[in-house]
Design a protein around this motif. Sequence first.
Motif, short mmCIF file in Angstrom:
data_model
loop_
_atom_site.label_atom_id
_atom_site.label_comp_id
_atom_site.label_asym_id
_atom_site.label_seq_id
_atom_site.Cartn_x
_atom_site.Cartn_y
_atom_site.Cartn_z
N ALA A 242 -2.10 10.68 -7.65
CA ALA A 242 -0.53 10.84 -6.87
C ALA A 242 -0.21 9.49 -6.46
N ILE B 143 1.84 7.63 -9.06
CA ILE B 143 3.23 8.06 -9.17
C ILE B 143 3.93 7.67 -8.11
N LEU B 144 3.44 7.71 -6.75
CA LEU B 144 4.28 7.11 -5.62
C LEU B 144 4.51 5.73 -5.74
N SER C 122 0.76 -1.14 0.27
CA SER C 122 -0.03 -0.01 -0.15
C SER C 122 0.82 1.21 0.12
N VAL C 123 0.34 2.42 -0.25
CA VAL C 123 0.85 3.76 -0.23
C VAL C 123 -0.08 4.73 0.40
N HIS C 124 0.57 5.72 0.77
CA HIS C 124 -0.23 6.73 1.59
C HIS C 124 -0.30 7.93 0.19
N ARG D 16 10.14 -0.09 -8.99
CA ARG D 16 11.35 0.28 -9.40
C ARG D 16 12.28 -1.05 -9.27
N LYS E 259 4.60 3.87 -8.21
CA LYS E 259 5.53 3.36 -9.27
C LYS E 259 7.03 3.31 -8.60
N GLU E 260 7.23 4.16 -7.79
CA GLU E 260 8.86 4.19 -7.29
C GLU E 260 8.88 3.17 -6.11
N GLN E 261 7.85 2.87 -5.41
CA GLN E 261 7.63 2.29 -4.44
C GLN E 261 7.76 0.71 -4.83
#
Lengths: 105, 264
Positions: free
Chosen positions: A34, A37-38, A26-28, A45, A40-42
């Motif tokens: 957004a 986008i976040l 998961s991401v915040h 990568r 993708k790197e998390q």
Amino acid sequence: MSDTQWQIFEVFHQQVRGEPHVYVGSVHAPDPEAALILAKEQYGRRQASVSLWVVPEDAITATSYEDVDMFDHGTDKSYRESFGYETTKRIKSIVADRTESRGEA
Amino acid sequence: MSTGTTFSAAGDIQGEERSALIDLLYRLGDDDLMIGHRNSEWTGLAPILEADIAFSSMAQDEIGRALSYYRMLHALGEPDPDTIAFTRAAAAYRCASLASLDRSDWAFSTVRQYFYDVATTRRLALMADSSYTPLSQFVRKVGGEQKYHMMHSRMWVVRLGKGTDESRLLMQQAVEKAYPHALGMFEATEWDAVIAGSGIGPCEADVEASWVEEVAEHLSASGLAVPTNVEPTYGGRCGRHPEELGCLLEEMQKVYKLEPSAPW
């Protein structure tokens, strides 16, 4: 430290087109764009990805672990499972034959 | 205007075109090394974990690009990449001041990265058909990576620009502070006409014009005022740098200088 007030988005990634999207974490983020986008790197990568999905955590309706016993198989019902069918064996033998003949060609 | 000659490898480019190419590669590599180093300073400190990971990972992309440019320089007879990165005196670097300024606060780092990403995106697009084949190949290789960098920094500018009164104010201050240094990225060197004339890369005025247009549009869309009548901060392209670069180099070169022959 207080938690971020951002929403939690659950992240699913797909490694190859046509394959299922698999849950990775998961991401915040303040909004879905957004979050992508976040995420993708998390999650993108270090592993191959062709697609990401993000889903707001609160859009997911889940069963409760208290009810985990509802998944129990009380009696033998293996006749309902697909490996019991003759068709499965036939498909497997056709696939094996084709692989073999392709190997000879 | 381009002469139409293609230089397929380091051995094919001579004379003033070679000098112009070397000048361009030092500017590109030094910009990426410095901004990559500055952004890496956010590792562990960015406002949220997700931003930390993304920013740190992109800092590595920038340092990776610096290495690619330095390798191209090495092929042209310049010293090896580590020597180029870690042993020069400040005045020998060709980075724009935008890239070497202190990381300051998150608003400044975000705006700086956005300004840098627009310039990089525009510059790479204008170098896609570079007459120097290793350069055009490099542009193709980093196109996807840069597309992501651009999405990321556009997202931050609009979210913070349209966030709260406080975030908008901090972003506006960052825009005012970074803008003159951003224009400094387009300081033309003595090789500008040769670079454009031989088709190696664009002239700086072309990159600047397309940068100004895109930045104005996105700042406005993000609720931020576009600075006008700004005096550019020049000097970086000829080795005159803000004091911050000296401090950055001291830190960056410290470990390398302990034992220059150590293999990493």
